[in-house]
Scaffold this motif. Sequence first.
Motif, PDB file in Angstrom:
ATOM      1  N   THR A 128      41.308  68.262  77.741  1.00 59.25           N
ATOM      2  CA  THR A 128      41.786  67.017  78.326  1.00 59.25           C
ATOM      3  C   THR A 128      42.089  66.059  77.175  1.00 59.25           C
ATOM      4  OG1 THR A 128      40.448  67.327  80.313  1.00 59.25           O
ATOM      5  CG2 THR A 128      41.222  65.099  79.841  1.00 59.25           C
ATOM      6  N   HIS A 130      43.784  62.308  75.919  1.00 63.27           N
ATOM      7  CA  HIS A 130      44.272  60.964  76.247  1.00 63.27           C
ATOM      8  C   HIS A 130      44.704  60.282  74.954  1.00 63.27           C
ATOM      9  CE1 HIS A 130      41.259  61.860  79.454  1.00 63.27           C
ATOM     10  NE2 HIS A 130      42.285  61.510  80.197  1.00 63.27           N
ATOM     11  N   ASP A 133      45.815  53.784  75.526  1.00 61.47           N
ATOM     12  CA  ASP A 133      44.810  53.085  76.311  1.00 61.47           C
ATOM     13  C   ASP A 133      44.805  53.499  77.777  1.00 61.47           C
ATOM     14  OD1 ASP A 133      47.206  52.016  77.063  1.00 61.47           O
ATOM     15  OD2 ASP A 133      46.662  49.918  76.727  1.00 61.47           O
ATOM     16  N   ARG A 134      45.380  54.658  78.106  1.00 63.73           N
ATOM     17  CA  ARG A 134      45.370  55.041  79.513  1.00 63.73           C
ATOM     18  C   ARG A 134      43.972  55.486  79.921  1.00 63.73           C
ATOM     19  NH1 ARG A 134      46.851  60.253  81.753  1.00 63.73           N
ATOM     20  NH2 ARG A 134      46.716  61.996  80.275  1.00 63.73           N
ATOM     21  N   GLU A 135      43.726  55.463  81.225  1.00 64.69           N
ATOM     22  CA  GLU A 135      42.387  55.711  81.754  1.00 64.69           C
ATOM     23  C   GLU A 135      41.887  57.094  81.356  1.00 64.69           C
ATOM     24  OE1 GLU A 135      40.034  55.716  86.062  1.00 64.69           O
ATOM     25  OE2 GLU A 135      42.132  55.120  85.939  1.00 64.69           O
ATOM     26  N   VAL A 136      40.647  57.141  80.911  1.00 66.03           N
ATOM     27  CA  VAL A 136      40.047  58.399  80.474  1.00 66.03           C
ATOM     28  C   VAL A 136      39.458  59.124  81.677  1.00 66.03           C
ATOM     29  CG1 VAL A 136      38.200  59.410  79.088  1.00 66.03           C
ATOM     30  CG2 VAL A 136      39.567  57.544  78.166  1.00 66.03           C
ATOM     31  N   GLY A 137      39.652  60.410  81.740  1.00 67.32           N
ATOM     32  CA  GLY A 137      39.108  61.247  82.809  1.00 67.32           C
ATOM     33  C   GLY A 137      39.697  62.629  82.692  1.00 67.32           C
ATOM     34  N   THR A 139      42.317  64.586  83.394  1.00 65.47           N
ATOM     35  CA  THR A 139      43.691  64.438  83.841  1.00 65.47           C
ATOM     36  C   THR A 139      44.574  65.432  83.106  1.00 65.47           C
ATOM     37  OG1 THR A 139      44.098  62.755  82.157  1.00 65.47           O
ATOM     38  CG2 THR A 139      43.374  61.978  84.311  1.00 65.47           C
ATOM     39  N   HIS A 144      52.496  60.741  76.559  1.00 67.70           N
ATOM     40  CA  HIS A 144      51.999  59.593  75.809  1.00 67.70           C
ATOM     41  C   HIS A 144      51.793  59.963  74.342  1.00 67.70           C
ATOM     42  CE1 HIS A 144      51.189  57.265  79.465  1.00 67.70           C
ATOM     43  NE2 HIS A 144      50.754  58.394  79.990  1.00 67.70           N
ATOM     44  N   ASP A 150      45.435  52.485  68.214  1.00 62.42           N
ATOM     45  CA  ASP A 150      44.958  53.091  69.452  1.00 62.42           C
ATOM     46  C   ASP A 150      44.201  54.392  69.176  1.00 62.42           C
ATOM     47  OD1 ASP A 150      45.704  51.190  71.246  1.00 62.42           O
ATOM     48  OD2 ASP A 150      47.628  52.118  71.764  1.00 62.42           O
ATOM     49  N   HIS A 153      41.792  60.665  72.198  1.00 61.14           N
ATOM     50  CA  HIS A 153      40.546  61.171  72.792  1.00 61.14           C
ATOM     51  C   HIS A 153      40.786  62.591  73.287  1.00 61.14           C
ATOM     52  CE1 HIS A 153      38.231  61.874  76.632  1.00 61.14           C
ATOM     53  NE2 HIS A 153      37.274  61.806  75.739  1.00 61.14           N
TER      54      HIS A 153
END
Length: 253
Positions: A128, A130, A133-137, A139, A144, A150, A153
Amino acid sequence: MHAYDESIADRLRAVLDGMDAERVALNYDRDDVVADSLSHGLFLRLRESLPDREFVPSGDLVRRLRGAKSETEFERIRRAAEATEELLQTAAATWTPETTEREFVDFLHERMRERGLDSAWAWDYCPTVHMGDREVGHTLPADHTVDEGDLLHVDFGVRREGYAADIQRLWVRGGASEGLRAAFRDVRAAIDAGHGALAAGAVGHEVDTAARAELTDRGWPAFEHAFGHQVGRAAHDVHESSALVSQSERAAF
């Protein structure tokens, strides 16, 4: 192993009588999928075949069994973690500001295929990634990239020799802001506090409490997940795994 020709009932009763077993732990559990693979139909059949036996869920037994790792298991987990860390560092070293999440994932998947490594959880979501600054989870990757200042992750683990690793890493593009540095110091302090409470025989919630208290004492809200989890045959061992008994194994016990 005990074979049977027509019905399992007579042979099963004979085996249990020989063991003087009045209580039978079955692979069902309300809270833990690692012990919950018995279908309802098979449960009903067992209840009809063994009306005089007490059935109990096997969750506690399975958790104790899976929770105690042998040295061989520890070594396999270490090797899975080493392979995961090596691939992460390789991917980070090849990253450029133009690299997208999809490209980062594709790079790791290609290296995994080359080495014959499986993913520690669902392939499409492992790793996963990221960027920004998009939401972490958990996904799926998108297009991006990482802007100056920035974060990148990555949540990643491979399965090697039947055992899984689960590692998260953060990188920052360029210089980190003071706010980010302060957050890093607080998180590191919480990890150190949990590590300080971790010892042979330690109870999991006590380790969690030590880390959680360190973070909340520093002004952060309590996080809504556990401080850590087991790894082993599954990335979240004793929580996620395939069925304990395969369909073919049920024909001979």
